[in-house]
Design a protein around this motif. Structure first.
Motif, PDB file in Angstrom:
ATOM      1  N   ILE B 100      57.053  52.497  45.667  1.00  0.00           N
ATOM      2  CA  ILE B 100      57.137  51.611  44.512  1.00  0.00           C
ATOM      3  C   ILE B 100      58.264  50.605  44.704  1.00  0.00           C
ATOM      4  O   ILE B 100      58.115  49.408  44.440  1.00  0.00           O
ATOM      5  N   MET B 103      57.316  47.807  46.826  1.00  0.00           N
ATOM      6  CA  MET B 103      56.414  46.820  46.227  1.00  0.00           C
ATOM      7  C   MET B 103      57.187  45.578  45.768  1.00  0.00           C
ATOM      8  O   MET B 103      56.620  44.495  45.665  1.00  0.00           O
ATOM      9  N   GLY B 104      58.465  45.757  45.500  1.00  0.00           N
ATOM     10  CA  GLY B 104      59.293  44.609  45.135  1.00  0.00           C
ATOM     11  C   GLY B 104      59.391  43.586  46.257  1.00  0.00           C
ATOM     12  O   GLY B 104      59.747  42.433  46.027  1.00  0.00           O
ATOM     13  N   TYR B 106      56.752  42.905  48.345  1.00  0.00           N
ATOM     14  CA  TYR B 106      55.426  42.402  48.713  1.00  0.00           C
ATOM     15  C   TYR B 106      55.297  40.897  48.489  1.00  0.00           C
ATOM     16  O   TYR B 106      54.799  40.165  49.343  1.00  0.00           O
TER      17      TYR B 106
END
Lengths: 435, 261
Positions: B100, B103-104, B106
């Motif tokens: 998670i 994901m910052g 991406y």
């Protein structure tokens, strides 16, 4: 066993086509199913499966031939149309997604059946086999079908590998993906298209009605065994392969056995087995955990009875028989016996001639349970303003749940108290004091 | 009391947002100074979350626009970070805490590009800042509410943005997490970042924020905390919706025409 070796060697060309075809289809649906499941789109998969039927019929009526690629094109067109319509209805009307899906599914499927009836009554010689799309007929697979399945699988794998991280984010948190400037709409369209392609090929094997289980079952089963998206994708593909292989084999052993339904049955068994057997999340694992906790409660209650008896006599080194214990704490004889046996085995009790006696570690454990009970009673009466005569029942349950960390927090909060709301000592052993 | 500033980092201009043709935000117009820690405050249904979603371009606008850093959102996406409401996602998703946080990265890395070792070290650092590094390999479904919120914050931190939009980061978290989050926000502010926080607890608002936006389907006030948190303005915000506004909205929705057509 002769049939098994014949099957495994794939020496028969017919068997070869069926097995390879089903495995290719299975892997595509296993992979796409993971995203369908995680995006909570399982019902959409079902709607697509039903919606491809009119497409196949129309393609056949227009072309007049039963050509794999032509029928496939028709299937993709109406399948995509169904996805688009569900989306449109959900956005533009008051209908919720489930109603929109049900509506699209039934209208398209109804139209498909209607067209199928027309084709069959028209007496077109080439139509033979078109009704097989309802429940699938893997045995009728041709080399050109395999090429189609292979192309679709290759496309699915390539796209999912290229956009792995982006699809992952899309499936987990669409709003955040959009806020990062990721083209959410386009990615969703890619996933929908791949799903439609997969479903449109998959109905060859299992048919319209059973297709959604080919999509969902491997993914649902794999979720039980892994906490990683990559692991889930790989496992789902493996389980789908396994299901396709075993299903094809079972249908091979007896003439007239349908392949598609057998694949679905095998996959359903795999899913059911996963639900039962999976570690931590499985039904059996959960049952064992509950039983373990119930046993722990039993043991702790017996130890507590010993502590209370010893406390009254002011001597924790005394031995007590079953009768005395049952007077202190009423419990069924069988339960008590089994609990005592367990405690003796783990060295908390000694089985002496005069009865059972706490060992040193048994006394420590007993002291701890009583201490937790009394600490919780004190906490309830001091911080929740509950009357002292109402706190006992609650503490009976909570005492078995408190972890050492929570115990320390309780002690800190209550400022290491000496006595509980009923003026009983909150007990500590020498070992506790040395902590 | 709507105080406008020069060289704002955020300019919201005449923003109207409707759901199903019914306006839920009317003509919202305010500016935010750079480096502020801003609380967006109002009763349930005031449109607080809608406002930040609209500012991030996640909702279609009926009218108006938002400029961030004096530019259109699409030109500055990489400098803007969003923390959605914790309940907006399914925490049973097969992913670890580290997944998670990554994901910052991406959006910064771009579509189809792979995550690099640098991204991993940035994500690790972000987890460290919210005290979640020790849980890096844990499955997200096993986290407590407060830990989930911290993971969302870590993901936003990993973006290394200059402007943060946070939707109810204090909702349903334990006291320790609330304290840790507010420390983090103040730390970000001291680094010159600007943070907008949707918040519903009036009591802590005065301590946490230095700029307040009061909202109740329309903008009631926007300004420094001392000038905005007054009994009169709070009464105006929490004293109920303006009934004429709500009635016109209902009519617009039932006629299916909206207010801007």
């Amino acid at each position: 066993m002769n049939s098994l070796s014949q099957f495994l060697s794939l020496s028969d060309a017919n068997v070869r086509y069926v097995v390879i075809g089903c495995v290719l289809l299975g892997i595509s649906s296993g992979l796409m199913g993971v995203y369908t499941l995680l995006r909570k789109r399982a019902l959409i998969g079902d709607a697509i499966a039903h919606a491809v039927l009119p497409g196949i019929c129309i393609a056949f009526m227009l072309s007049g031939v039963r050509n794999t690629w032509v029928l496939f094109a028709g299937a993709v067109v109406t399948g995509s149309l169904a996805v688009y319509l569900v989306d449109l209805i959900t956005r533009r009307s008051r209908l919720k997604p489930d109603a929109a899906i049900a509506l699209v599914l039934s209208v398209f499927f109804g139209a498909g059946i209607l067209l199928l009836t027309i084709i069959q009554s028209s007496g077109n010689a080439a139509q033979s086999g078109l009704d097989k799309f309802l429940f699938g007929k893997a045995a009728a697979m041709l080399p050109e079908d395999l090429w189609l399945f292979g192309v679709v699988l290759l496309l699915v794998v390539l796209v999912l590998l290229t956009g792995y991280k982006d699809f992952k984010l899309l499936a987990f948190d669409k709003g955040y993906a959009q806020s990062q400037g990721i083209p959410v709409k386009a990615l969703e369209m890619v996933l929908s298209t791949l799903t439609v392609l997969t479903v449109a090929t998959g109905i060859q094997a299992v048919g319209v009605v059973l297709m959604s289980s080919l999509l969902i079952a491997p993914a649902a089963a794999s979720r039980y065994w892994t906490h990683r998206l990559s692991g889930m994708l790989i496992l789902s593909a493996i389980l789908a392969t396994l299901g396709a292989y075993i299903g094809a084999f079972i249908s091979y052993t007896k003439p007239g056995m349908p392949t598609g339904p057998w694949i679905v049955v095998v996959l359903s068994c795999i899913t059911l087995a996963s639900m039962l057997l999976a570690p931590n999340q499985g039904v059996i694992a959960r049952y064992l955990q509950r039983r373990k906790h119930r046993n722990k409660i039993l043991q702790e209650n017996i130890l507590k009875a010993f502590f209370h008896l010893g406390e009254k006599k002011n001597n924790q080194a005394l031995a007590f028989g079953m009768e005395v214990l049952r007077q202190q704490r009423d419990m069924p004889v069988a339960r008590l016996k089994s609990g005592l046996r367990q405690l003796v085995r783990q060295g908390s009790l000694l089985d002496t001639n005069e009865g059972y006696q706490l060992t040193r570690s048994g006394l420590e454990a007993a002291t701890r349970v009583v201490r937790l009970h009394r600490l919780w009673e004190l906490y309830l009466s001091r911080h929740l303003n509950i009357a002292p005569d109402h706190v006992h029942e609650d503490a009976e349950g909570i005492e078995h749940l408190i972890t050492p960390e929570l115990e320390r927090e309780l002690e800190l909060l209550l400022d290491s108290p000496g006595i509980d709301p009923h003026d009983s000592q909150i007990p500590y052993t020498q070992k506790d004091r040395n902590r | 009391m709507i105080q406008h500033v020069d060289n704002p980092i955020i300019e919201v201009h005449d923003l109207t947002v409707s759901y199903d043709k019914k306006p839920v935000l009317w003509n919202v117009d305010f500016t935010i100074p750079a480096g502020a820690l801003v609380g967006i405050i109002g009763p349930n249904g005031a449109g607080k979350s809608t406002l930040i979603k609209a500012m991030m371009g996640l909702l279609p606008l009926s009218s108006g626009y938002t400029e961030l850093f004096g530019k259109k959102l699409n030109d500055v996406r990489k400098r803007v970070s969003y923390v959605p409401q914790r309940e907006s996602v399914d925490w049973d998703f097969p992913a670890s805490v580290m997944d998670i946080a990554l994901m910052g990265r991406y959006g910064q890395r771009g579509l189809f590009n792979r995550i690099t070792a640098e991204d991993r070290s940035i994500a690790r650092q972000a987890l460290e800042e919210v005290h979640m590094l020790e849980f890096a390999n844990r499955q997200i479904g096993q986290l407590s509410g407060g830990q989930q919120q911290r993971v969302f914050l870590a993901r936003a931190l990993a973006q290394q943005a200059d402007l943060y939009f946070m939707d109810e980061p204090f909702a349903g978290v334990d006291a320790a997490t609330e304290g840790a989050i507010i420390e983090l926000l103040k730390e970000l502010k001291s680094q010159g970042k600007t943070i907008l926080v949707v918040h519903h607890d009036l009591q802590s608002a005065a301590d946490y924020f230095d700029w307040i936006v009061l909202l109740n389907t329309r903008l009631v006030a926007s300004g420094p905390v001392k000038e905005v948190l007054t009994p009169t303005l709070l009464q105006e915000t929490y004293g109920g919706k303006l009934s004429l506004l709500a009635q016109v909205g209902d009519i617009a929705s039932s006629k299916g025409v909206g207010t801007r057509e």
